[in-house]
Design a protein around this motif. Structure first.
Motif, PDB file in Angstrom:
ATOM      1  N   ILE A 298       0.861  -1.183   0.000  1.00  0.00           N
ATOM      2  CA  ILE A 298       0.000   0.000   0.000  1.00  0.00           C
ATOM      3  C   ILE A 298       0.894   1.229   0.000  1.00  0.00           C
ATOM      4  N   LEU A 299       0.746   2.070  -1.019  1.00  0.00           N
ATOM      5  CA  LEU A 299       1.542   3.292  -1.129  1.00  0.00           C
ATOM      6  C   LEU A 299       0.732   4.472  -0.604  1.00  0.00           C
ATOM      7  N   LEU A 300       1.337   5.209   0.340  1.00  0.00           N
ATOM      8  CA  LEU A 300       0.756   6.451   0.833  1.00  0.00           C
ATOM      9  C   LEU A 300       1.740   7.585   0.556  1.00  0.00           C
ATOM     10  N   ARG A 301       1.270   8.624  -0.120  1.00  0.00           N
ATOM     11  CA  ARG A 301       2.116   9.776  -0.434  1.00  0.00           C
ATOM     12  C   ARG A 301       1.603  11.008   0.310  1.00  0.00           C
ATOM     13  N   LYS A 302       2.534  11.762   0.847  1.00  0.00           N
ATOM     14  CA  LYS A 302       2.148  12.947   1.615  1.00  0.00           C
ATOM     15  C   LYS A 302       1.330  13.914   0.770  1.00  0.00           C
ATOM     16  N   GLN A 303       1.648  14.026  -0.498  1.00  0.00           N
ATOM     17  CA  GLN A 303       0.953  14.966  -1.364  1.00  0.00           C
ATOM     18  C   GLN A 303      -0.513  14.609  -1.561  1.00  0.00           C
ATOM     19  N   ASP A 304      -0.890  13.365  -1.252  1.00  0.00           N
ATOM     20  CA  ASP A 304      -2.270  12.925  -1.428  1.00  0.00           C
ATOM     21  C   ASP A 304      -3.116  13.056  -0.162  1.00  0.00           C
ATOM     22  N   LEU A 305      -2.477  13.275   0.984  1.00  0.00           N
ATOM     23  CA  LEU A 305      -3.201  13.201   2.252  1.00  0.00           C
ATOM     24  C   LEU A 305      -4.319  14.229   2.353  1.00  0.00           C
ATOM     25  N   THR A 306      -4.123  15.405   1.781  1.00  0.00           N
ATOM     26  CA  THR A 306      -5.162  16.433   1.890  1.00  0.00           C
ATOM     27  C   THR A 306      -6.405  16.108   1.067  1.00  0.00           C
ATOM     28  N   ALA A 307      -6.334  15.050   0.276  1.00  0.00           N
ATOM     29  CA  ALA A 307      -7.510  14.615  -0.494  1.00  0.00           C
ATOM     30  C   ALA A 307      -8.420  13.706   0.320  1.00  0.00           C
ATOM     31  N   VAL A 308      -8.022  13.400   1.553  1.00  0.00           N
ATOM     32  CA  VAL A 308      -8.865  12.586   2.431  1.00  0.00           C
ATOM     33  C   VAL A 308     -10.040  13.443   2.883  1.00  0.00           C
ATOM     34  N   THR A 309     -11.198  13.115   2.430  1.00  0.00           N
ATOM     35  CA  THR A 309     -12.398  13.873   2.806  1.00  0.00           C
ATOM     36  C   THR A 309     -13.541  12.920   3.091  1.00  0.00           C
ATOM     37  N   SER A 310     -14.161  13.120   4.220  1.00  0.00           N
ATOM     38  CA  SER A 310     -15.378  12.380   4.579  1.00  0.00           C
ATOM     39  C   SER A 310     -16.144  13.248   5.560  1.00  0.00           C
ATOM     40  N   THR A 311     -17.315  12.822   5.930  1.00  0.00           N
ATOM     41  CA  THR A 311     -18.133  13.628   6.832  1.00  0.00           C
ATOM     42  C   THR A 311     -17.520  13.735   8.221  1.00  0.00           C
ATOM     43  N   SER A 312     -16.745  12.731   8.625  1.00  0.00           N
ATOM     44  CA  SER A 312     -16.201  12.723   9.992  1.00  0.00           C
ATOM     45  C   SER A 312     -14.693  12.959  10.045  1.00  0.00           C
ATOM     46  N   PHE A 313     -13.992  12.772   8.931  1.00  0.00           N
ATOM     47  CA  PHE A 313     -12.532  12.884   8.940  1.00  0.00           C
ATOM     48  C   PHE A 313     -12.099  13.560   7.642  1.00  0.00           C
ATOM     49  N   ASN A 314     -11.509  14.748   7.775  1.00  0.00           N
ATOM     50  CA  ASN A 314     -11.211  15.561   6.601  1.00  0.00           C
ATOM     51  C   ASN A 314      -9.845  16.214   6.776  1.00  0.00           C
ATOM     52  N   LEU A 315      -8.935  15.982   5.822  1.00  0.00           N
ATOM     53  CA  LEU A 315      -7.608  16.573   5.887  1.00  0.00           C
ATOM     54  C   LEU A 315      -7.398  17.671   4.840  1.00  0.00           C
ATOM     55  N   TYR A 316      -8.485  18.111   4.237  1.00  0.00           N
ATOM     56  CA  TYR A 316      -8.354  19.158   3.219  1.00  0.00           C
ATOM     57  C   TYR A 316      -7.767  20.426   3.849  1.00  0.00           C
TER      58      TYR A 316
END
Length: 499
Positions: A298-316
């Motif tokens: 599983i690849l996680l890139r720092k540049q993608d983290l702000t795209a995490v959006t949901s009703t309860s957890f949002n990193l935008y």
């Protein structure tokens, strides 16, 4: 280890990658400015550069290893023999040899487990590989380390505890009476009791792992020996391997970090490969089996983290600092969370604190107020002060870890601290103590000391163990200068402490 529930929360931006004999990597896809051109149009291909944190692999190898259980615990005859030995005034040398053999089996099994993973990575990707291990534990982590050590010691005691045949039979009779002998009588219950005891021993052995510092050091020495023999580059971090690998990745010295520890996220690592799984012919250790090795990760890139959006957890809109603060508030190895504060509540608290405009207070001051308001139960002034200190220290440990920069130990990012964090006076006071040339003692009491340059070189090469300050492989012909350097360091510490 790591931040609870962090990786599942980031699942929407994870990339599932397949590792299947990819021999090279397009330079233009790498981060940083280390692109290598062949002088013509197009891009040159080179091997992927990967840093591997094997500390978690070593821990997994130890805690899945049951070789330290004396097999005599599993039979009535063996238990009687162990009882006789325990009651003897002078255990025989034969018994000592038996225990030494158990330790050798444990080390051999764990070493093979770790090296098998490394060889699988080499077969899947043919990367330029550097293996990184934990060095010493930063002072801030002492309570966590001591707690884990006590848990392992308790498990080892349960693993080695003598259970006599008489006690097993007595327990079986008691259990049989309670059940009115409904399922086969005392004999059946006795067998079940014996099976339960064996299961508990195995479980305890896995929890205990390498309880002895001598055994663990011998295991690491065994891994170092094979890495040197196979000419695989390795480095012992001054303290946490996570911080060392994150800095190397962010400086484009390596392209990806392979780890199982989510702490790399609050350290600000650019690109991490988690949940690595490799597949090959089961039980076959031949070169041909490794040639057909395949893997997934599983690849996680720092540049993608702000795209995490949901009703309860949002990193935008979250910055590196905000992500680190969120992880600390939800609880980590360096600081416990407040009661009732998890990842979701920490996420909303950090957003509210850092996005508050036109406030005379710093974002950290606002954050602490929100956390104290949201947590369960009342928090008195002493508890607030204690939590604030532990939070600030954890923040410093994530933002300014002690790392090896190629020639010496340094506090990372210490000369370019985060502006928003420096608005909070207690944080700024600790960081500025270094920047304005004052003593580093306060900073070192949190993240760890800066080793002298020569001593640091011996630590990162695996010659000196920073956990015990002993020279590894004492049977080898280590240069006299190594011993002199270590003695100078120890003598200097004694003078500082007044001993």
């Amino acid at each position: 280890m790591g931040i609870t529930n962090l990786l599942p929360a980031l699942s929407s931006v994870e990339h599932k990658v397949t590792l299947c004999g990819s021999k090279h990597f397009q330079i233009k896809e790498c981060q940083g400015n280390r692109n290598e051109s062949n002088g013509s149009s197009g891009t040159q291909r080179r091997n992927i550069r990967i840093g591997v944190d094997i500390s978690s692999w070593i821990a997994a190898a130890c805690h899945s290893n049951t070789e330290l259980i004396d097999e005599r615990h599993f039979s009535n005859f063996g238990r009687n023999e162990l009882t006789t030995i325990a009651n003897a005034d002078d255990p025989s040398s034969q018994e000592d040899l038996h225990q030494q053999q158990l330790a050798r089996n444990f080390i051999s099994t764990a070493t093979k487990s770790v090296l098998r993973r490394i060889k699988s990575i080499q077969s899947c990707l043919s990367p330029d590989l550097i293996v990184v291990l934990d060095g010493g534990s930063p002072p801030i982590k002492k309570a966590t380390v001591d707690s884990r050590k006590q848990l392992r010691a308790n498990a080892a005691q349960q693993r080695d505890e003598l259970v006599s045949h008489h006690n097993t039979r007595a327990s079986g009779k008691s259990a049989g009476k309670n059940k009115n002998d409904a399922h086969g009588g005392i004999g059946t219950t006795l067998d079940a009791r014996s099976h339960l005891s064996n299961h508990q021993k195995i479980s305890a052995a896995k929890r205990a792992g390498a309880t002895s510092r001598i055994i663990y050091s011998a295991l690491v020495d065994s891994i170092f020996h094979i890495l040197r023999e196979k000419q695989i580059a390795f480095l012992v971090a001054p303290y946490e391997a996570d911080g060392q690998l994150a800095i190397m990745n962010n400086q484009s010295l390596i392209d990806y970090v392979i780890s199982e520890d989510s702490d790399l996220i609050p350290y600000g690592c650019n690109a991490c490969l988690y949940k690595l799984k490799t597949f090959m012919t089961i039980g076959d250790e031949s070169d041909e089996a490794y040639q057909n090795c395949r893997g997934t990760a599983i690849l996680l890139r720092k540049q993608d983290l702000t795209a995490v959006t949901s009703t309860s957890f949002n990193l935008y809109g979250f910055t590196d600092v905000m992500i680190t603060c969120m992880c600390i508030a939800s609880g980590c190895d360096y600081a416990k969370s407040l009661k009732g504060i998890g990842l979701v509540s920490a996420n909303s608290a950090v957003r509210e604190a850092f996005e508050t405009k036109k406030s005379p207070m710093s974002p950290l001051e606002i954050l602490f107020g929100i956390l104290f308001h949201k947590c369960h139960g009342k928090v008195n002034d002493d508890e607030k002060g204690s939590y604030t200190v532990s939070f600030i220290e954890a923040l410093i440990c994530f933002r300014h870890p002690v790392v090896f920069d190629g020639s010496a130990c340094v506090f990372s990012n210490i000369n370019s601290p985060d502006e928003q964090l420096m608005e909070f006076a207690p944080y700024a006071e600790i960081v500025n103590s270094h920047n304005i040339g004052h003593s580093n003692k306060r900073l070192e009491s949190i993240v760890g000391e800066l080793y002298p340059k020569e001593l640091c070189s011996y630590v990162v090469q695996g010659v000196i163990d920073p956990k015990t300050w002993e020279i590894r492989n004492k049977n080898d012909d280590n240069p006299q200068r190594v011993q002199d350097c270590l003695q100078e360091w120890i003598h200097g510490k004694d003078i500082e402490s007044g001993n």
